[in-house]
Design a protein around this motif. Structure first.
Motif, PDB file in Angstrom:
ATOM      1  N   MET A 175       0.850  -1.537  -0.164  1.00 37.63           N
ATOM      2  CA  MET A 175      -0.340   0.292  -0.270  1.00 37.63           C
ATOM      3  C   MET A 175       0.801   1.357  -0.414  1.00 37.63           C
ATOM      4  O   MET A 175       1.798   0.908   0.638  1.00 37.63           O
ATOM      5  N   ASN A 176       0.565   2.049  -1.008  1.00 38.57           N
ATOM      6  CA  ASN A 176       1.509   3.344  -1.012  1.00 38.57           C
ATOM      7  C   ASN A 176       1.449   4.495   0.391  1.00 38.57           C
ATOM      8  O   ASN A 176      -0.152   4.973   0.837  1.00 38.57           O
ATOM      9  N   PRO A 177       2.434   4.540   0.190  1.00 39.47           N
ATOM     10  CA  PRO A 177       2.360   4.682   2.421  1.00 39.47           C
ATOM     11  C   PRO A 177       1.716   6.846   2.124  1.00 39.47           C
ATOM     12  O   PRO A 177       2.003   7.202   3.273  1.00 39.47           O
ATOM     13  N   ASP A 178       1.574   7.267   1.194  1.00 40.05           N
ATOM     14  CA  ASP A 178       1.738   8.529   0.630  1.00 40.05           C
ATOM     15  C   ASP A 178      -0.465   9.031   0.570  1.00 40.05           C
ATOM     16  O   ASP A 178      -0.328   9.680  -0.021  1.00 40.05           O
ATOM     17  N   GLN A 179      -0.648   7.748   0.721  1.00 38.12           N
ATOM     18  CA  GLN A 179      -2.219   7.312   0.359  1.00 38.12           C
ATOM     19  C   GLN A 179      -2.494   7.733  -1.337  1.00 38.12           C
ATOM     20  O   GLN A 179      -3.434   9.062  -0.839  1.00 38.12           O
ATOM     21  N   LEU A 180      -1.922   7.516  -1.775  1.00 33.73           N
ATOM     22  CA  LEU A 180      -2.240   8.096  -3.203  1.00 33.73           C
ATOM     23  C   LEU A 180      -3.166   7.256  -4.233  1.00 33.73           C
ATOM     24  O   LEU A 180      -3.520   7.261  -5.214  1.00 33.73           O
ATOM     25  N   GLY A 181      -3.178   6.068  -3.353  1.00 35.26           N
ATOM     26  CA  GLY A 181      -4.322   4.909  -4.121  1.00 35.26           C
ATOM     27  C   GLY A 181      -3.694   4.263  -4.546  1.00 35.26           C
ATOM     28  O   GLY A 181      -2.900   3.874  -4.637  1.00 35.26           O
ATOM     29  N   THR A 182      -4.270   3.613  -5.613  1.00 38.05           N
ATOM     30  CA  THR A 182      -3.286   2.619  -6.558  1.00 38.05           C
ATOM     31  C   THR A 182      -2.424   3.141  -8.057  1.00 38.05           C
ATOM     32  O   THR A 182      -1.666   2.625  -8.270  1.00 38.05           O
ATOM     33  N   GLN A 183      -2.581   4.832  -7.889  1.00 38.25           N
ATOM     34  CA  GLN A 183      -1.593   5.013  -9.403  1.00 38.25           C
ATOM     35  C   GLN A 183      -0.902   6.557  -8.622  1.00 38.25           C
ATOM     36  O   GLN A 183      -1.888   7.188  -7.646  1.00 38.25           O
ATOM     37  N   LEU A 184      -0.218   7.011  -9.460  1.00 33.57           N
ATOM     38  CA  LEU A 184       0.607   8.404  -9.375  1.00 33.57           C
ATOM     39  C   LEU A 184      -0.875   9.219  -9.838  1.00 33.57           C
ATOM     40  O   LEU A 184      -1.139   8.780 -10.803  1.00 33.57           O
ATOM     41  N   PRO A 185      -1.085  10.384  -9.187  1.00 34.69           N
ATOM     42  CA  PRO A 185      -1.666  11.724 -10.166  1.00 34.69           C
ATOM     43  C   PRO A 185      -1.463  12.367 -11.190  1.00 34.69           C
ATOM     44  O   PRO A 185      -0.332  12.395 -11.247  1.00 34.69           O
ATOM     45  N   THR A 186      -2.220  11.717 -12.237  1.00 34.23           N
ATOM     46  CA  THR A 186      -1.855  13.104 -13.591  1.00 34.23           C
ATOM     47  C   THR A 186      -1.625  14.336 -12.681  1.00 34.23           C
ATOM     48  O   THR A 186      -1.973  14.995 -12.091  1.00 34.23           O
ATOM     49  N   LEU A 187      -0.773  14.480 -12.958  1.00 27.92           N
ATOM     50  CA  LEU A 187      -0.144  16.804 -13.601  1.00 27.92           C
ATOM     51  C   LEU A 187       0.033  16.493 -14.503  1.00 27.92           C
ATOM     52  O   LEU A 187       0.537  16.291 -15.499  1.00 27.92           O
ATOM     53  N   THR A 188      -0.695  18.530 -13.981  1.00 29.08           N
ATOM     54  CA  THR A 188      -0.143  19.275 -15.533  1.00 29.08           C
ATOM     55  C   THR A 188       0.678  20.203 -15.612  1.00 29.08           C
ATOM     56  O   THR A 188       1.261  20.929 -14.741  1.00 29.08           O
ATOM     57  N   GLY A 189       1.539  20.147 -16.552  1.00 32.56           N
ATOM     58  CA  GLY A 189       2.900  21.128 -16.661  1.00 32.56           C
ATOM     59  C   GLY A 189       2.307  21.931 -18.249  1.00 32.56           C
ATOM     60  O   GLY A 189       1.154  22.173 -18.082  1.00 32.56           O
ATOM     61  N   ASP A 190       3.467  22.727 -18.369  1.00 29.35           N
ATOM     62  CA  ASP A 190       2.648  24.208 -19.542  1.00 29.35           C
ATOM     63  C   ASP A 190       2.817  23.216 -20.670  1.00 29.35           C
ATOM     64  O   ASP A 190       4.053  22.882 -21.151  1.00 29.35           O
ATOM     65  N   GLY A 191       1.568  22.491 -21.165  1.00 30.47           N
ATOM     66  CA  GLY A 191       1.086  22.343 -22.708  1.00 30.47           C
ATOM     67  C   GLY A 191       1.610  20.560 -22.909  1.00 30.47           C
ATOM     68  O   GLY A 191       1.781  19.860 -23.402  1.00 30.47           O
ATOM     69  N   VAL A 192       2.198  20.436 -21.422  1.00 29.44           N
ATOM     70  CA  VAL A 192       2.439  18.382 -21.434  1.00 29.44           C
ATOM     71  C   VAL A 192       1.797  18.279 -19.550  1.00 29.44           C
ATOM     72  O   VAL A 192       1.406  18.295 -19.323  1.00 29.44           O
ATOM     73  N   MET A 193       2.070  16.749 -20.492  1.00 26.89           N
ATOM     74  CA  MET A 193       0.458  16.299 -18.924  1.00 26.89           C
ATOM     75  C   MET A 193       1.805  15.031 -18.581  1.00 26.89           C
ATOM     76  O   MET A 193       2.904  13.967 -18.984  1.00 26.89           O
ATOM     77  N   LEU A 194       2.093  14.686 -16.910  1.00 30.07           N
ATOM     78  CA  LEU A 194       2.744  13.879 -16.476  1.00 30.07           C
ATOM     79  C   LEU A 194       2.019  12.935 -15.739  1.00 30.07           C
ATOM     80  O   LEU A 194       1.028  13.225 -14.908  1.00 30.07           O
ATOM     81  N   ARG A 195       1.892  11.731 -16.591  1.00 22.90           N
ATOM     82  CA  ARG A 195       0.593  10.578 -15.966  1.00 22.90           C
ATOM     83  C   ARG A 195       1.360   9.507 -15.731  1.00 22.90           C
ATOM     84  O   ARG A 195       2.629   9.023 -16.102  1.00 22.90           O
ATOM     85  N   TRP A 196       0.822   8.440 -15.006  1.00 16.71           N
ATOM     86  CA  TRP A 196       0.954   6.550 -14.539  1.00 16.71           C
ATOM     87  C   TRP A 196       1.120   5.903 -15.956  1.00 16.71           C
ATOM     88  O   TRP A 196       0.735   6.364 -16.929  1.00 16.71           O
ATOM     89  N   LEU A 197       1.960   5.345 -15.768  1.00 12.60           N
ATOM     90  CA  LEU A 197       2.561   4.200 -16.937  1.00 12.60           C
ATOM     91  C   LEU A 197       2.277   3.080 -17.249  1.00 12.60           C
ATOM     92  O   LEU A 197       1.635   2.475 -15.973  1.00 12.60           O
ATOM     93  N   THR A 198       2.036   2.607 -17.912  1.00 12.71           N
ATOM     94  CA  THR A 198       0.664   1.532 -18.189  1.00 12.71           C
ATOM     95  C   THR A 198       0.984   0.845 -18.808  1.00 12.71           C
ATOM     96  O   THR A 198       2.907   1.195 -19.743  1.00 12.71           O
TER      97      THR A 198
ATOM     98  N   LEU B 227      11.517  20.946 -23.249  1.00 13.80           N
ATOM     99  CA  LEU B 227      10.353  19.967 -23.146  1.00 13.80           C
ATOM    100  C   LEU B 227      10.459  20.006 -21.559  1.00 13.80           C
ATOM    101  O   LEU B 227       9.340  20.306 -20.831  1.00 13.80           O
ATOM    102  N   THR B 228      11.616  19.995 -20.886  1.00 17.88           N
ATOM    103  CA  THR B 228      11.755  19.650 -19.908  1.00 17.88           C
ATOM    104  C   THR B 228      11.451  20.756 -18.307  1.00 17.88           C
ATOM    105  O   THR B 228      10.491  20.158 -17.489  1.00 17.88           O
ATOM    106  N   LEU B 229      11.289  21.873 -19.158  1.00 13.74           N
ATOM    107  CA  LEU B 229      11.227  23.282 -18.498  1.00 13.74           C
ATOM    108  C   LEU B 229       9.698  23.469 -18.241  1.00 13.74           C
ATOM    109  O   LEU B 229       9.374  23.710 -17.207  1.00 13.74           O
ATOM    110  N   LYS B 230       9.646  22.359 -19.496  1.00 17.41           N
ATOM    111  CA  LYS B 230       7.762  22.357 -19.300  1.00 17.41           C
ATOM    112  C   LYS B 230       7.115  21.822 -18.365  1.00 17.41           C
ATOM    113  O   LYS B 230       5.943  21.365 -17.870  1.00 17.41           O
ATOM    114  N   ALA B 231       8.204  20.190 -18.116  1.00 16.42           N
ATOM    115  CA  ALA B 231       7.167  19.235 -17.714  1.00 16.42           C
ATOM    116  C   ALA B 231       7.340  19.151 -15.986  1.00 16.42           C
ATOM    117  O   ALA B 231       7.190  18.624 -15.523  1.00 16.42           O
ATOM    118  N   VAL B 232       9.083  19.470 -15.648  1.00 15.51           N
ATOM    119  CA  VAL B 232       9.465  18.890 -14.414  1.00 15.51           C
ATOM    120  C   VAL B 232       9.372  20.517 -13.384  1.00 15.51           C
ATOM    121  O   VAL B 232       9.204  19.658 -11.737  1.00 15.51           O
TER     122      VAL B 232
END
Ligand SMILES: CC(C)(COP(=O)(O)OP(=O)(O)OC[C@H]1O[C@@H](n2cnc3c(N)ncnc32)[C@H](O)[C@@H]1OP(=O)(O)O)[C@@H](O)C(=O)NCCC(=O)NCCS
Length: 197
Positions: free
Chosen positions: A1-24, A113-118
């Motif tokens: 079980m994830n210790p940060d109570q994140l449930g079953t996967q990482l939350p999707t984050l929004t960058g500047d024109g990019v999305m950061l998401r769980w990998l499947t 692109l990295t500066l838009k996501a990180v």
């Protein structure tokens, strides 16, 4: 079980024109395309992912890291495709510290692109995980990585001489650190909107 109570996967984050998401599993070909490239992994603590089995093992370690809460690795999605990843590793809740890393498919280098996501991951680390400090290291020859870290406000803190043996060579590591208070202050200086997680 994830210790940060994140449930079953990482939350999707929004960058500047990019999305950061769980990998499947569907992202395995994309992961292979990014990390099979020896130039991408040249300065990373990762061997090239030359086979589908190696990519599967890599994805499995991402899942295990999430469950343990020790490693959070998001896929960076741009134009509907996974083109890179951003990682919080060695997450240390006791000392409120983690290490950050990032990588892009070679065709996407040099476009900022990295500066838009990180920043979305940094914000997650400080706001959601309540970390105090994020560290990073970079080979002194890895100019692009150093430029990205410095633009994000990371400060140089030292040099570890000959601390890695990777891709058949001994490598140095420049150490960088970013404190939560410096990140907040720079957001105020740039008069940014508060970045939501
Ligand atoms: C590090 C990396 C993520 C940088 O991402 P990026 O989105 O291409 O970075 P940027 O486009 O913002 O470029 C950053 C700076 O480096 C410069 N740069 C980019 N590629 C370069 C190269 N091969 N050599 C020299 N400078 C380079 C850019 O011109 C830019 O300079 P500027 O700050 O003067 O504008 C990318 O190069 C990469 O995936 N490298 C392989 C993985 C890696 O080494 N990760 C870091 C270790 S964790």
């Amino acid at each position: 079980m994830n210790p940060d109570q994140l449930g079953t996967q990482l939350p999707t984050l929004t960058g500047d024109g990019v999305m950061l998401r769980w990998l499947t599993d569907a992202d395995l070909p994309a992961l292979e395309a990014i990390f099979a490239d020896p130039q991408v992994v040249r300065y990373m603590a990762t061997e090239p992912l030359n086979t589908r089995a190696a990519a599967e093992q890599y994805l499995q370690s991402i899942r295990e890291g999430f469950l343990e809460g020790s490693l959070y690795q998001w896929g960076i999605e741009c134009d509907g495709e996974i083109v890179g990843t951003c990682t919080l590793a060695a997450i240390d809740r006791q000392n409120r510290h983690a290490q950050i890393g990032f990588a892009l498919k070679r065709q996407y280098w040099g476009q900022g692109l990295t500066l838009k996501a990180v920043p979305a991951v940094i914000e997650f680390a400080f706001a959601r995980l309540q970390l105090h400090r994020i560290g990073a290291d970079a080979d002194p020859r890895n100019i692009a990585s150093i430029r990205v870290l410095e633009k994000l406000g990371f400060q140089r803190e030292g040099l570890l001489r000959e601390c890695y043996f990777h891709m058949g060579e001994i490598q140095d590591a420049l150490l960088f650190g970013l404190l939560q208070r410096d990140w907040s202050a720079s957001a105020c200086r740039h008069n940014d909107e508060p970045r939501s997680v």
